[in-house]
Scaffold this active site. Sequence first.
Site: not given
Length: 225
Positions: A85-86
Amino acid sequence: MLVLIDHANIDEIRKLYDSFPYDGVTTNPSILLKEHQNIFHVLKEIRSFIPKESMLHAQLISDTAEKMVDEAHFMLRELGDDLFVKVPVTPEGLRAIRLLKKEGINITATVVYNAMQAFMAAKAGARFAAPYINRLDNMGADGIQVAKDIHDIFRIHNLEAQVIAASFRNSHQVLSLCKYGVGAVTAGPDVLRALTYHDATMCADENFGQDFLALVNEVEGTHLK
């Protein structure tokens, strides 16, 4: 050094994987916009194509830590627990990184423009930090040096995080970071193809092929006599 594809077009990704076993795919909202399709349709197609051991990175867009956590949970349900997850290194993003880390979620800190942003994100629990090389250069900074500084800070302070440098103009920038020992890079198809292409190699290969055929014809002509 891990080498990832910074792209969302499945045809391009397939072509690249046909020629080299890349380590995964990174995306962001701007890259996904170019596909003009449902975001999760694109991401699911990429996830189903790339090998299980390859990483997929996708970015949050919420503006508060609580919403980011909820969005991350939704993305993980849709794309699998191994998703990276960025999370942007805003104040709310850094708080979200800490919360997500407590759940054991893979986190990539993104839109990194200086070394201390990366340092704080790593302390909060990010596994990767993504400095934007070309964008930093365009702002008058030295993108390559920022990535090197982040790498050094991570090692000096025994942090588990790695640099995943992004936004490249050319293959020489990638070479500089490869020589320095950074953990990962992610680049578009043109830059990735330039990593291994050289006119001299293609010319030499063609010449060897022509010389081999000439030798075969010569030998066959001798036998006929």
